[in-house]
Structures are given as structure tokens and as C-alpha cells.
Scaffold this motif. Structure first.
Motif, PDB file in Angstrom:
ATOM      1  N   VAL A 100      43.265 -18.682  66.867  1.00 58.64           N
ATOM      2  CA  VAL A 100      43.304 -17.518  67.759  1.00 58.64           C
ATOM      3  C   VAL A 100      42.189 -16.583  67.314  1.00 58.64           C
ATOM      4  O   VAL A 100      41.712 -16.681  66.184  1.00 58.64           O
ATOM      5  CB  VAL A 100      44.642 -16.753  67.697  1.00 58.64           C
ATOM      6  N   ASP A 101      41.800 -15.689  68.201  1.00 60.25           N
ATOM      7  CA  ASP A 101      40.830 -14.659  67.822  1.00 60.25           C
ATOM      8  C   ASP A 101      41.580 -13.507  67.158  1.00 60.25           C
ATOM      9  O   ASP A 101      42.605 -13.052  67.666  1.00 60.25           O
ATOM     10  CB  ASP A 101      40.068 -14.151  69.049  1.00 60.25           C
ATOM     11  N   VAL A 102      41.040 -13.061  66.035  1.00 65.20           N
ATOM     12  CA  VAL A 102      41.641 -11.987  65.253  1.00 65.20           C
ATOM     13  C   VAL A 102      40.639 -10.849  65.161  1.00 65.20           C
ATOM     14  O   VAL A 102      39.483 -11.062  64.789  1.00 65.20           O
ATOM     15  CB  VAL A 102      42.009 -12.484  63.843  1.00 65.20           C
ATOM     16  N   GLU A 103      41.104  -9.651  65.508  1.00 68.80           N
ATOM     17  CA  GLU A 103      40.224  -8.484  65.531  1.00 68.80           C
ATOM     18  C   GLU A 103      40.612  -7.493  64.437  1.00 68.80           C
ATOM     19  O   GLU A 103      41.787  -7.155  64.283  1.00 68.80           O
ATOM     20  CB  GLU A 103      40.323  -7.804  66.900  1.00 68.80           C
ATOM     21  N   PHE A 104      39.604  -7.021  63.721  1.00 66.92           N
ATOM     22  CA  PHE A 104      39.819  -6.000  62.691  1.00 66.92           C
ATOM     23  C   PHE A 104      40.468  -4.754  63.290  1.00 66.92           C
ATOM     24  O   PHE A 104      40.114  -4.321  64.381  1.00 66.92           O
ATOM     25  CB  PHE A 104      38.472  -5.615  62.070  1.00 66.92           C
ATOM     26  N   ALA A 105      41.416  -4.172  62.546  1.00 57.69           N
ATOM     27  CA  ALA A 105      42.012  -2.908  62.987  1.00 57.69           C
ATOM     28  C   ALA A 105      41.749  -1.792  61.978  1.00 57.69           C
ATOM     29  O   ALA A 105      41.113  -0.804  62.302  1.00 57.69           O
ATOM     30  CB  ALA A 105      43.511  -3.077  63.224  1.00 57.69           C
ATOM     31  N   GLU A 106      42.213  -1.959  60.751  1.00 61.13           N
ATOM     32  CA  GLU A 106      41.991  -0.899  59.760  1.00 61.13           C
ATOM     33  C   GLU A 106      42.176  -1.400  58.339  1.00 61.13           C
ATOM     34  O   GLU A 106      42.888  -2.369  58.099  1.00 61.13           O
ATOM     35  CB  GLU A 106      42.947   0.270  60.003  1.00 61.13           C
ATOM     36  N   HIS A 107      41.504  -0.702  57.421  1.00 57.05           N
ATOM     37  CA  HIS A 107      41.772  -0.877  55.997  1.00 57.05           C
ATOM     38  C   HIS A 107      42.883   0.091  55.603  1.00 57.05           C
ATOM     39  O   HIS A 107      42.870   1.242  56.031  1.00 57.05           O
ATOM     40  CB  HIS A 107      40.530  -0.545  55.163  1.00 57.05           C
ATOM     41  N   PHE A 108      43.806  -0.370  54.767  1.00 59.15           N
ATOM     42  CA  PHE A 108      44.806   0.548  54.231  1.00 59.15           C
ATOM     43  C   PHE A 108      44.166   1.532  53.253  1.00 59.15           C
ATOM     44  O   PHE A 108      43.238   1.180  52.525  1.00 59.15           O
ATOM     45  CB  PHE A 108      45.900  -0.216  53.501  1.00 59.15           C
ATOM     46  N   VAL A 109      44.675   2.752  53.245  1.00 56.43           N
ATOM     47  CA  VAL A 109      44.282   3.718  52.231  1.00 56.43           C
ATOM     48  C   VAL A 109      44.703   3.190  50.855  1.00 56.43           C
ATOM     49  O   VAL A 109      43.956   3.261  49.881  1.00 56.43           O
ATOM     50  CB  VAL A 109      44.963   5.086  52.493  1.00 56.43           C
ATOM     51  N   THR A 110      45.907   2.661  50.808  1.00 54.69           N
ATOM     52  CA  THR A 110      46.456   2.083  49.578  1.00 54.69           C
ATOM     53  C   THR A 110      46.840   0.628  49.836  1.00 54.69           C
ATOM     54  O   THR A 110      47.772   0.372  50.593  1.00 54.69           O
ATOM     55  CB  THR A 110      47.730   2.844  49.141  1.00 54.69           C
ATOM     56  N   PRO A 111      46.131  -0.325  49.239  1.00 52.08           N
ATOM     57  CA  PRO A 111      46.549  -1.718  49.407  1.00 52.08           C
ATOM     58  C   PRO A 111      47.984  -1.897  48.920  1.00 52.08           C
ATOM     59  O   PRO A 111      48.375  -1.316  47.908  1.00 52.08           O
ATOM     60  CB  PRO A 111      45.568  -2.493  48.515  1.00 52.08           C
ATOM     61  N   VAL A 112      48.747  -2.667  49.671  1.00 49.79           N
ATOM     62  CA  VAL A 112      50.140  -2.904  49.294  1.00 49.79           C
ATOM     63  C   VAL A 112      50.180  -4.196  48.492  1.00 49.79           C
ATOM     64  O   VAL A 112      50.110  -5.292  49.048  1.00 49.79           O
ATOM     65  CB  VAL A 112      51.035  -2.980  50.542  1.00 49.79           C
ATOM     66  N   THR A 113      50.256  -4.045  47.181  1.00 50.84           N
ATOM     67  CA  THR A 113      50.115  -5.195  46.293  1.00 50.84           C
ATOM     68  C   THR A 113      51.394  -6.021  46.245  1.00 50.84           C
ATOM     69  O   THR A 113      52.483  -5.539  46.567  1.00 50.84           O
ATOM     70  CB  THR A 113      49.787  -4.740  44.856  1.00 50.84           C
ATOM     71  N   LEU A 114      51.237  -7.261  45.801  1.00 52.74           N
ATOM     72  CA  LEU A 114      52.406  -8.130  45.661  1.00 52.74           C
ATOM     73  C   LEU A 114      53.460  -7.532  44.728  1.00 52.74           C
ATOM     74  O   LEU A 114      54.651  -7.560  45.067  1.00 52.74           O
ATOM     75  CB  LEU A 114      51.958  -9.518  45.199  1.00 52.74           C
ATOM     76  N   PRO A 115      53.075  -6.963  43.589  1.00 55.89           N
ATOM     77  CA  PRO A 115      54.090  -6.297  42.758  1.00 55.89           C
ATOM     78  C   PRO A 115      54.815  -5.168  43.489  1.00 55.89           C
ATOM     79  O   PRO A 115      56.035  -5.017  43.345  1.00 55.89           O
ATOM     80  CB  PRO A 115      53.272  -5.740  41.577  1.00 55.89           C
ATOM     81  N   MET A 116      54.083  -4.394  44.315  1.00 56.20           N
ATOM     82  CA  MET A 116      54.740  -3.339  45.099  1.00 56.20           C
ATOM     83  C   MET A 116      55.749  -3.930  46.074  1.00 56.20           C
ATOM     84  O   MET A 116      56.845  -3.400  46.265  1.00 56.20           O
ATOM     85  CB  MET A 116      53.688  -2.539  45.887  1.00 56.20           C
ATOM     86  N   ILE A 117      55.364  -5.027  46.702  1.00 52.04           N
ATOM     87  CA  ILE A 117      56.260  -5.681  47.663  1.00 52.04           C
ATOM     88  C   ILE A 117      57.528  -6.151  46.963  1.00 52.04           C
ATOM     89  O   ILE A 117      58.644  -5.940  47.449  1.00 52.04           O
ATOM     90  CB  ILE A 117      55.540  -6.865  48.345  1.00 52.04           C
ATOM     91  N   LYS A 118      57.351  -6.748  45.791  1.00 50.15           N
ATOM     92  CA  LYS A 118      58.517  -7.276  45.070  1.00 50.15           C
ATOM     93  C   LYS A 118      59.441  -6.164  44.582  1.00 50.15           C
ATOM     94  O   LYS A 118      60.649  -6.365  44.453  1.00 50.15           O
ATOM     95  CB  LYS A 118      58.045  -8.132  43.890  1.00 50.15           C
ATOM     96  N   GLU A 119      58.862  -4.990  44.310  1.00 49.19           N
ATOM     97  CA  GLU A 119      59.667  -3.871  43.814  1.00 49.19           C
ATOM     98  C   GLU A 119      60.380  -3.113  44.930  1.00 49.19           C
ATOM     99  O   GLU A 119      61.358  -2.421  44.676  1.00 49.19           O
ATOM    100  CB  GLU A 119      58.763  -2.861  43.081  1.00 49.19           C
ATOM    101  N   ASP A 120      59.839  -3.219  46.141  1.00 53.86           N
ATOM    102  CA  ASP A 120      60.368  -2.401  47.238  1.00 53.86           C
ATOM    103  C   ASP A 120      61.662  -2.996  47.797  1.00 53.86           C
ATOM    104  O   ASP A 120      61.728  -4.190  48.092  1.00 53.86           O
ATOM    105  CB  ASP A 120      59.321  -2.306  48.353  1.00 53.86           C
ATOM    106  N   ALA A 121      62.654  -2.135  47.967  1.00 53.24           N
ATOM    107  CA  ALA A 121      63.972  -2.607  48.401  1.00 53.24           C
ATOM    108  C   ALA A 121      63.915  -3.276  49.771  1.00 53.24           C
ATOM    109  O   ALA A 121      64.591  -4.268  50.014  1.00 53.24           O
ATOM    110  CB  ALA A 121      64.957  -1.437  48.426  1.00 53.24           C
ATOM    111  N   VAL A 122      63.083  -2.704  50.667  1.00 53.22           N
ATOM    112  CA  VAL A 122      62.999  -3.259  52.019  1.00 53.22           C
ATOM    113  C   VAL A 122      62.199  -4.569  52.027  1.00 53.22           C
ATOM    114  O   VAL A 122      62.516  -5.502  52.749  1.00 53.22           O
ATOM    115  CB  VAL A 122      62.332  -2.240  52.973  1.00 53.22           C
ATOM    116  N   LEU A 123      61.161  -4.616  51.211  1.00 55.24           N
ATOM    117  CA  LEU A 123      60.194  -5.721  51.303  1.00 55.24           C
ATOM    118  C   LEU A 123      60.492  -6.910  50.401  1.00 55.24           C
ATOM    119  O   LEU A 123      59.878  -7.974  50.557  1.00 55.24           O
ATOM    120  CB  LEU A 123      58.792  -5.202  50.965  1.00 55.24           C
ATOM    121  N   ALA A 124      61.411  -6.740  49.480  1.00 53.43           N
ATOM    122  CA  ALA A 124      61.602  -7.745  48.426  1.00 53.43           C
ATOM    123  C   ALA A 124      61.881  -9.153  48.967  1.00 53.43           C
ATOM    124  O   ALA A 124      61.536 -10.141  48.327  1.00 53.43           O
ATOM    125  CB  ALA A 124      62.723  -7.323  47.486  1.00 53.43           C
ATOM    126  N   ASP A 125      62.469  -9.229  50.163  1.00 48.84           N
ATOM    127  CA  ASP A 125      62.792 -10.564  50.682  1.00 48.84           C
ATOM    128  C   ASP A 125      61.745 -11.094  51.664  1.00 48.84           C
ATOM    129  O   ASP A 125      61.995 -12.066  52.379  1.00 48.84           O
ATOM    130  CB  ASP A 125      64.196 -10.583  51.302  1.00 48.84           C
TER     131      ASP A 125
END
Length: 156
Positions: A100-125
Motif C-alpha cells: 500500500v502507499d504510506v504517507e508521512f504524517a508527523e514525527h513525535f515530540v517524544t518517541p514512545v520507546t519499547l520500555p515505555m510501552i511495556k511500563e504503561d498500563a494501557v499499552l503493556a498488552d
DNA sequence: GCCAACGTTGGC
DNA sequence: GCCAACGTTGGC
């Protein structure tokens, strides 16, 4: 509208590379896994939102957003003998691989790192947080997408 | 560079 | 159709 996570190695193709493409978009070539292929071919639609994830780097992270801007169509690289993605078993009548064609939208101000994802209650799964999860195209739940965007754009 | 996880290949 | 061997991914 659906939500996805696309993995890319930044040394090979980064979000900045996508931003610098003509028209700030490119086709997502080189997927050679059937489960990922099926998501691309059957489920991705224009308007779908994408978390752009950098893998095989330190730290791995969702670094920004992109959008799906086309229907799926056969991956041209599978027909090109010069391409590293050439597949001799693919034919124009019966293509194996899709993009598929993928179009750039934005860079995050703060990259959401894998450790952050694992620590976050909503994102952990999230799938991407699961050990041994190698799938390069992953469906993302709406709640997960929303939470990643919150973290990435510094919304408390 | 190591190695766990997992997809693919091919002999039988 | 089973499964061992092998290759790749990707976090660490």
C-alpha cells in the motif's frame, strides 16, 4: 478506519526517509511474510492510521505517524530480477506480495520507546511488547493508538 | 554478538 | 503431513 503498526529498521528506511520521499509517501515494499501480506492485501484501506516503529535500534520506539493512502496492489519489486525482493514464483496474473502507499504524517515530540510501552498500563498488552513478536505489520487497537499518540505528543 | 522465537523448507 | 534443520528477526 483501522490502526496499524509498521516496523522498519531506521538504517534501512526511517520515518525521516519517508518524509523525504517525493510527495512524502512511498509504497511499503518488501513484506515477505504471509500473515503480514494478508493484512496489507485484505485489510488496509486509505485513511487508516499508522504507528511508525523503528526496530533493531536502541531504543526501539514508535517515532511518529503515517497514513495509508491507497488500496493494496501487487508489490512491483517481486517481478524485478534486480531487486533483493524478487520472487521467481510470483507472476503478474498471480502475484504473491502486495503493498500500500504510506504517507508521512508527523514525527513525535517524544518517541514512545519499547520500555515505555511495556511500563504503561494501557499499552503493556500491545502485540509489539510481546516477547518474540516478529510480525512487521501489526493491527493496533484504537485505545492503544490513542494512548501512544498521547505519550508521543506529550499530552498528559 | 548472543540467542529466543518462530517461519520456512524439504526429506521421508 | 510430520518434523528436523535452517534462516531470519530483533531485543538485549
Amino acid at each position: 478506519m483501522k490502526y496499524w503498526l509498521l516496523k522498519s529498521e531506521p538504517d534501512v528506511f526511517s520515518l525521516t526517509d519517508l518524509e523525504n520521499c517525493e510527495g512524502r509517501k512511498d509504497y511499503w515494499s518488501g513484506v515477505r511474510n504471509y500473515q503480514a501480506r494478508n493484512f496489507i492485501r485484505d485489510d488496509m484501506k486509505p485513511g487508516d492510521r499508522v504507528l511508525f516503529y523503528h526496530s533493531n535500534c536502541n531504543p526501539p520506539a514508535v517515532v511518529g505517524l503515517a497514513n495509508i493512502v491507497s488500496e493494496s496492489y501487487p508489490d512491483p519489486t517481486q517481478f524485478d530480477p534486480q531487486s533483493e525482493y524478487f520472487d521467481e514464483k510470483s507472476t503478474r496474473d498471480q502475484p504473491r506480495w502486495y503493498v500500500v502507499d504510506v504517507e508521512f504524517a508527523e514525527h513525535f515530540v517524544t518517541p514512545v520507546t519499547l520500555p515505555m510501552i511495556k511500563e504503561d498500563a494501557v499499552l503493556a498488552d500491545m502485540l509489539v511488547a510481546r516477547k518474540g513478536q516478529r510480525l512487521s505489520v501489526q493491527p493496533v487497537e484504537a485505545a492503544h493508538f490513542k494512548r501512544v499518540v498521547q505519550l508521543g505528543t506529550n499530552i498528559p
